[in-house]
Enzyme design. Structure first.
Site, PDB file in Angstrom:
ATOM      1  N   LYS A  69       0.696  -0.712   0.000  1.00 47.89           N
ATOM      2  CA  LYS A  69       0.258   0.015  -0.313  1.00 47.89           C
ATOM      3  C   LYS A  69       0.707   1.361  -0.230  1.00 47.89           C
ATOM      4  O   LYS A  69       2.353   1.566   0.293  1.00 47.89           O
ATOM      5  CB  LYS A  69      -1.332   0.004   1.034  1.00 47.89           C
ATOM      6  CG  LYS A  69      -2.724  -1.052   1.451  1.00 47.89           C
ATOM      7  CD  LYS A  69      -3.265  -1.450   2.667  1.00 47.89           C
ATOM      8  CE  LYS A  69      -4.582  -1.609   2.387  1.00 47.89           C
ATOM      9  NZ  LYS A  69      -5.162  -1.624   3.063  1.00 47.89           N
ATOM     10  N   TYR A  71     -12.459  -2.003  -4.142  1.00 55.11           N
ATOM     11  CA  TYR A  71     -12.698  -2.300  -2.565  1.00 55.11           C
ATOM     12  C   TYR A  71     -14.300  -2.706  -2.604  1.00 55.11           C
ATOM     13  O   TYR A  71     -14.929  -1.971  -1.141  1.00 55.11           O
ATOM     14  CB  TYR A  71     -12.159  -0.819  -1.527  1.00 55.11           C
ATOM     15  CG  TYR A  71     -10.877  -1.329  -0.956  1.00 55.11           C
ATOM     16  CD1 TYR A  71     -10.998  -2.569  -0.530  1.00 55.11           C
ATOM     17  CD2 TYR A  71     -10.468  -0.144  -0.544  1.00 55.11           C
ATOM     18  CE1 TYR A  71      -9.597  -2.873   0.280  1.00 55.11           C
ATOM     19  CE2 TYR A  71      -8.820  -0.422  -0.663  1.00 55.11           C
ATOM     20  CZ  TYR A  71      -8.371  -1.501   0.006  1.00 55.11           C
ATOM     21  OH  TYR A  71      -7.586  -1.908   0.755  1.00 55.11           O
ATOM     22  N   ASN A 115      -1.709   0.408   6.931  1.00 62.98           N
ATOM     23  CA  ASN A 115      -1.407  -0.784   7.366  1.00 62.98           C
ATOM     24  C   ASN A 115      -0.802  -2.214   6.473  1.00 62.98           C
ATOM     25  O   ASN A 115      -0.112  -2.863   6.268  1.00 62.98           O
ATOM     26  CB  ASN A 115      -2.730  -2.330   7.946  1.00 62.98           C
ATOM     27  CG  ASN A 115      -3.762  -2.950   6.837  1.00 62.98           C
ATOM     28  OD1 ASN A 115      -3.800  -2.175   5.986  1.00 62.98           O
ATOM     29  ND2 ASN A 115      -4.891  -3.221   6.815  1.00 62.98           N
ATOM     30  N   HIS A 138      -1.962  -5.460   1.702  1.00 60.36           N
ATOM     31  CA  HIS A 138      -3.731  -5.834   1.834  1.00 60.36           C
ATOM     32  C   HIS A 138      -3.275  -7.288   0.884  1.00 60.36           C
ATOM     33  O   HIS A 138      -2.375  -8.092   0.701  1.00 60.36           O
ATOM     34  CB  HIS A 138      -4.484  -5.335   0.664  1.00 60.36           C
ATOM     35  CG  HIS A 138      -5.760  -5.706   0.063  1.00 60.36           C
ATOM     36  ND1 HIS A 138      -6.800  -6.009   0.321  1.00 60.36           N
ATOM     37  CD2 HIS A 138      -5.971  -6.559  -1.323  1.00 60.36           C
ATOM     38  CE1 HIS A 138      -7.612  -6.734  -0.174  1.00 60.36           C
ATOM     39  NE2 HIS A 138      -7.150  -6.948  -0.838  1.00 60.36           N
ATOM     40  N   GLU A 193     -10.156 -10.125  -7.380  1.00 62.50           N
ATOM     41  CA  GLU A 193      -8.981  -9.318  -6.926  1.00 62.50           C
ATOM     42  C   GLU A 193      -8.058  -9.754  -8.262  1.00 62.50           C
ATOM     43  O   GLU A 193      -6.280  -8.421  -9.284  1.00 62.50           O
ATOM     44  CB  GLU A 193      -8.293  -9.685  -6.002  1.00 62.50           C
ATOM     45  CG  GLU A 193      -9.325  -8.998  -5.233  1.00 62.50           C
ATOM     46  CD  GLU A 193      -8.672  -8.927  -3.561  1.00 62.50           C
ATOM     47  OE1 GLU A 193      -7.488  -9.645  -2.804  1.00 62.50           O
ATOM     48  OE2 GLU A 193      -9.409  -8.660  -2.611  1.00 62.50           O
TER      49      GLU A 193
END
Ligand code: CMP
Length: 136
Positions: free
Chosen positions: A12, A52, A115, A118, A129
């Site tokens: 990310k 998302y 974080n 993913h 995905e």
């Protein structure tokens, strides 16, 4: 019986911004994941909203999509035996503060939004995905 799987992993914006992508890729390789395909890209908010979509109804959806489109990301197809579950275990809990020692999010994550990584959460989503980023 072997169960070789592929899963989608994203490094990310917070991690790419701190130049951690090579370190995180090495972590995955050391855990036995093969990086089958990878690319670095900067997606639009529109694309983040599509990616998302499963979280559309969540209160954090808008911030999440703004964040994922805020800077470059590295997307990868990871492959190994039981890749989906093993990747989720190796990433650690969504909130880095709750992640176990030795996990990627514990090591590199800053907050529940930032974080660092993913990973697909099940077989069906892994296919969706992977297609999203590597269709052609
Ligand atoms: P990720 O695995 O990419 O999937 C959705 C993301 O939403 C998640 O990581 C978090 O970074 C982010 N997020 C923000 N707030 C929350 C929350 N309260 N619960 C779960 N995920 C959240």
């Amino acid at each position: 019986m072997s169960n070789i799987e592929q899963t989608l992993s994203i490094i990310k914006p917070d991690a790419v911004e701190r130049n951690l992508q090579d370190q995180i890729k090495t972590e995955f390789k050391n855990k036995g994941f093969e990086i089958v395909k990878e690319k670095k890209l900067h997606i639009s908010k529109d694309e983040a909203e599509k990616f998302y979509k499963v979280h559309e109804s969540k209160p954090f959806y808008n911030d999440l999509c703004t964040y994922l489109s805020s800077g470059p990301i590295v997307v990868m197809i990871l492959q190994k035996e039981n890749a989906i579950l093993d990747n989720r275990k190796f990433m650690g809990a969504t909130n880095p503060q709750e992640a176990e020692v030795g996990t990627i999010r514990k090591k590199y994550g800053i907050s529940i939004d930032k974080n660092s990584v993913h990973g697909s959460d099940n077989l069906e989503n892994s296919k969706i995905e992977i297609d999203f980023f590597f269709k052609d």
